[in-house]
Design a protein around this motif. Structure first.
Motif, PDB file in Angstrom:
ATOM      1  N   HIS A 259      31.639  37.912  49.761  1.00  0.00           N
ATOM      2  CA  HIS A 259      31.721  35.852  49.240  1.00  0.00           C
ATOM      3  C   HIS A 259      33.220  36.044  49.159  1.00  0.00           C
ATOM      4  O   HIS A 259      33.455  35.683  48.429  1.00  0.00           O
ATOM      5  CB  HIS A 259      31.324  35.482  47.804  1.00  0.00           C
ATOM      6  CG  HIS A 259      30.666  34.046  47.984  1.00  0.00           C
ATOM      7  ND1 HIS A 259      29.599  33.617  48.420  1.00  0.00           N
ATOM      8  CD2 HIS A 259      32.164  33.183  47.586  1.00  0.00           C
ATOM      9  CE1 HIS A 259      29.701  32.044  48.688  1.00  0.00           C
ATOM     10  NE2 HIS A 259      30.827  32.317  47.987  1.00  0.00           N
ATOM     11  N   MET A 260      33.939  36.015  49.572  1.00  0.00           N
ATOM     12  CA  MET A 260      35.733  36.100  49.963  1.00  0.00           C
ATOM     13  C   MET A 260      36.003  34.693  49.574  1.00  0.00           C
ATOM     14  O   MET A 260      35.484  33.866  50.800  1.00  0.00           O
ATOM     15  CB  MET A 260      36.603  36.169  51.126  1.00  0.00           C
ATOM     16  CG  MET A 260      36.483  38.274  51.348  1.00  0.00           C
ATOM     17  SD  MET A 260      37.440  38.736  52.924  1.00  0.00           S
ATOM     18  CE  MET A 260      37.142  40.493  52.654  1.00  0.00           C
ATOM     19  N   ASN A 261      37.070  34.338  48.579  1.00  0.00           N
ATOM     20  CA  ASN A 261      36.154  32.617  48.387  1.00  0.00           C
ATOM     21  C   ASN A 261      38.166  32.071  47.988  1.00  0.00           C
ATOM     22  O   ASN A 261      38.482  31.703  48.498  1.00  0.00           O
ATOM     23  CB  ASN A 261      36.264  32.480  47.100  1.00  0.00           C
ATOM     24  CG  ASN A 261      36.138  32.674  45.902  1.00  0.00           C
ATOM     25  OD1 ASN A 261      37.393  33.739  45.974  1.00  0.00           O
ATOM     26  ND2 ASN A 261      34.983  32.671  45.275  1.00  0.00           N
TER      27      ASN A 261
ATOM     28  N   SER B 138      40.531  36.958  46.394  1.00  0.00           N
ATOM     29  CA  SER B 138      39.381  37.511  45.867  1.00  0.00           C
ATOM     30  C   SER B 138      38.194  37.525  46.532  1.00  0.00           C
ATOM     31  O   SER B 138      37.690  36.939  46.944  1.00  0.00           O
ATOM     32  CB  SER B 138      38.680  36.199  45.108  1.00  0.00           C
ATOM     33  OG  SER B 138      37.824  35.645  44.317  1.00  0.00           O
ATOM     34  N   LEU B 139      37.386  38.756  45.691  1.00  0.00           N
ATOM     35  CA  LEU B 139      36.539  39.290  46.589  1.00  0.00           C
ATOM     36  C   LEU B 139      35.465  39.221  45.237  1.00  0.00           C
ATOM     37  O   LEU B 139      34.624  39.118  44.359  1.00  0.00           O
ATOM     38  CB  LEU B 139      35.873  40.875  46.423  1.00  0.00           C
ATOM     39  CG  LEU B 139      37.002  41.090  47.435  1.00  0.00           C
ATOM     40  CD1 LEU B 139      37.367  42.846  47.875  1.00  0.00           C
ATOM     41  CD2 LEU B 139      37.136  41.054  48.663  1.00  0.00           C
ATOM     42  N   ARG B 140      34.087  37.654  45.022  1.00  0.00           N
ATOM     43  CA  ARG B 140      33.479  36.783  44.141  1.00  0.00           C
ATOM     44  C   ARG B 140      32.564  37.712  43.972  1.00  0.00           C
ATOM     45  O   ARG B 140      32.692  38.008  42.608  1.00  0.00           O
ATOM     46  CB  ARG B 140      33.419  36.112  44.748  1.00  0.00           C
ATOM     47  CG  ARG B 140      32.407  34.510  43.846  1.00  0.00           C
ATOM     48  CD  ARG B 140      31.460  33.297  43.988  1.00  0.00           C
ATOM     49  NE  ARG B 140      30.313  34.552  44.469  1.00  0.00           N
ATOM     50  CZ  ARG B 140      29.767  33.399  45.110  1.00  0.00           C
ATOM     51  NH1 ARG B 140      29.504  31.853  44.573  1.00  0.00           N
ATOM     52  NH2 ARG B 140      28.126  34.251  45.225  1.00  0.00           N
TER      53      ARG B 140
ATOM     54  N   HIS C 256      36.459  32.574  41.185  1.00  0.00           N
ATOM     55  CA  HIS C 256      37.362  31.438  41.484  1.00  0.00           C
ATOM     56  C   HIS C 256      38.776  31.335  42.018  1.00  0.00           C
ATOM     57  O   HIS C 256      38.916  30.981  40.526  1.00  0.00           O
ATOM     58  CB  HIS C 256      36.523  30.255  42.030  1.00  0.00           C
ATOM     59  CG  HIS C 256      35.158  30.434  42.433  1.00  0.00           C
ATOM     60  ND1 HIS C 256      33.942  30.317  41.992  1.00  0.00           N
ATOM     61  CD2 HIS C 256      35.155  29.946  43.765  1.00  0.00           C
ATOM     62  CE1 HIS C 256      32.647  30.609  43.063  1.00  0.00           C
ATOM     63  NE2 HIS C 256      33.744  30.080  44.153  1.00  0.00           N
ATOM     64  N   ASN C 257      38.748  31.430  42.580  1.00  0.00           N
ATOM     65  CA  ASN C 257      40.913  30.711  42.761  1.00  0.00           C
ATOM     66  C   ASN C 257      41.945  31.738  41.755  1.00  0.00           C
ATOM     67  O   ASN C 257      42.389  31.003  40.914  1.00  0.00           O
ATOM     68  CB  ASN C 257      41.377  29.632  42.231  1.00  0.00           C
ATOM     69  CG  ASN C 257      42.508  29.138  43.042  1.00  0.00           C
ATOM     70  OD1 ASN C 257      43.459  29.832  43.467  1.00  0.00           O
ATOM     71  ND2 ASN C 257      42.397  27.575  43.968  1.00  0.00           N
TER      72      ASN C 257
ATOM     73  N   VAL D 213      42.887  33.068  35.801  1.00  0.00           N
ATOM     74  CA  VAL D 213      41.515  32.900  36.997  1.00  0.00           C
ATOM     75  C   VAL D 213      40.684  31.811  36.636  1.00  0.00           C
ATOM     76  O   VAL D 213      39.941  31.721  34.836  1.00  0.00           O
ATOM     77  CB  VAL D 213      40.612  34.025  36.680  1.00  0.00           C
ATOM     78  CG1 VAL D 213      39.502  34.168  38.384  1.00  0.00           C
ATOM     79  CG2 VAL D 213      41.678  35.387  37.096  1.00  0.00           C
ATOM     80  N   ALA D 214      39.552  30.891  37.234  1.00  0.00           N
ATOM     81  CA  ALA D 214      38.623  30.270  37.550  1.00  0.00           C
ATOM     82  C   ALA D 214      37.173  31.525  37.155  1.00  0.00           C
ATOM     83  O   ALA D 214      37.239  31.432  38.423  1.00  0.00           O
ATOM     84  CB  ALA D 214      38.253  29.173  38.209  1.00  0.00           C
ATOM     85  N   ASP D 215      37.302  31.837  35.980  1.00  0.00           N
ATOM     86  CA  ASP D 215      36.313  32.681  36.028  1.00  0.00           C
ATOM     87  C   ASP D 215      34.660  31.419  36.306  1.00  0.00           C
ATOM     88  O   ASP D 215      34.244  31.747  35.176  1.00  0.00           O
ATOM     89  CB  ASP D 215      36.293  33.165  34.583  1.00  0.00           C
ATOM     90  CG  ASP D 215      35.494  34.560  34.452  1.00  0.00           C
ATOM     91  OD1 ASP D 215      34.512  35.150  35.400  1.00  0.00           O
ATOM     92  OD2 ASP D 215      35.379  35.099  33.384  1.00  0.00           O
ATOM     93  N   SER D 216      33.921  31.305  36.921  1.00  0.00           N
ATOM     94  CA  SER D 216      33.261  30.219  37.512  1.00  0.00           C
ATOM     95  C   SER D 216      31.711  30.469  36.213  1.00  0.00           C
ATOM     96  O   SER D 216      31.241  29.713  35.422  1.00  0.00           O
ATOM     97  CB  SER D 216      32.692  30.303  38.401  1.00  0.00           C
ATOM     98  OG  SER D 216      33.714  30.192  39.325  1.00  0.00           O
TER      99      SER D 216
END
Length: 307
Positions: free
Chosen positions: A210-212, A225-227, A270-271, A282-285
């Motif tokens: 899920h590379m994002n 980022s390897l989600r 993400h991001n 980081v957006a630590d979702s």
């Protein structure tokens, strides 16, 4: 002039909510005229408005996908909606932006290899350069994949080498990162299968890495980022005479660096954005927060976390 939806509220309340939202999603936007991240994150509130307009990419798996430009007073001053989903938008010049898009294509219009493959439709991913004054697409790099969900183009980053335009893209559906030039030639690529082992029983269309997100940090170094690994890595691309003989090595920055592993500060992030002091913002979702990590992966600032 287009206004934001009524559920944002009215008057001062709407503006306050808008800029609170823009502050939280600052990692998913590109601020016009800002070419590098600040040394420290800083919240912007209703009585301290941004100095510049802000681009926002709106993802929507129905019909609401679009790119917008928001002025400091809260007005939407530009919009591009000629696609199903927009995952990233960045300014290239006074009248040009690049947009990472994904469109669901009816089965009958898909390339033959994607017909009857068990998925209802296919997806057409495209990186577009759009002229804002006309909304015309003046350049595009596109490819098809099996389906929209978990196969979309989430991010691309523009850079130049010896004055030549290049773009690095994350191809989620094929678990790869690659670079192209304006002639649409692939200059180098890295597939996760070169470094990691796909889990037993997971086919090539499974949601593995899920590379994002991808950013060029410096010549030959790209942050990815390897989600689904809860991991951020650097790709180090060595020079070669062709895409086939360029060696790419992987250096983990933060996270367990595996699909099955756990531990580390991030959860389906993400991001990630590298700040001027080397810290990672980081957006630590799935932790519902924005977090800043130092070189030792220690939390030095965070916002949110309320779930």
């Amino acid at each position: 002039m287009t206004r934001l939806p009524e559920w944002f509220g009215t008057g001062h309340e709407r503006r306050a909510k808008l800029f609170a939202c823009l502050a939280v999603v600052c990692l998913a936007v590109a601020t016009v005229g800002v070419l590098s991240a600040p040394d420290r994150p800083r919240l912007t509130v209703g009585d301290e408005r941004p100095e510049n307009n802000t681009y926002v990419a709106l993802q929507g798996y129905q019909d609401e996908g679009r790119a917008i430009e928001v002025a400091p007073d809260g007005d939407v001053v530009w919009e591009y909606a000629d696609t199903d989903d927009v995952f990233d938008v960045e300014e290239l010049g006074p009248d040009r932006v690049q947009i990472s898009t994904a469109e669901e294509i009816p089965e009958a219009e898909c390339p033959e290899q994607y017909r009857g493959d068990g998925f209802r439709n296919c997806v057409r991913n495209s990186l577009r350069i759009v002229e804002k004054s006309t909304n015309d697409v003046v350049w595009e790099y596109a490819w098809f994949d099996a389906e929209l969900h978990e196969h979309e183009l989430h991010d691309a980053d523009h850079y130049t080498v010896d004055g030549e335009d290049r773009w690095v893209l994350v191809d989620m559906g094929n678990d790869r990162v690659f670079s192209v030039n304006r002639d649409e030639e692939i200059l180098w690529e890295w597939n996760a299968t070169e470094t990691y082992d796909r889990p037993d029983g997971m086919g090539p269309e499974g949601d593995w890495t899920h590379m994002n997100d991808v950013d060029r940090l410096e010549p030959g170094v790209f942050q990815v980022s390897l989600r689904n690994f809860d991991t951020v890595v650097e790709l180090h691309v060595e020079n070669g005479t062709s895409a086939d003989d360029r060696e790419v090595t992987v250096e983990p920055v933060v996270g367990p660096n595996s699909f099955s592993g756990s531990g580390g500060p991030l959860y389906e992030q993400h991001n990630p954005d590298r700040l001027a002091d080397g810290h990672l913002l980081v957006a630590d979702s799935e932790h519902d927060r924005v977090v800043e990590l130092n070189a030792d992966n220690e939390v030095v600032w965070e916002f949110g976390g309320s779930a």
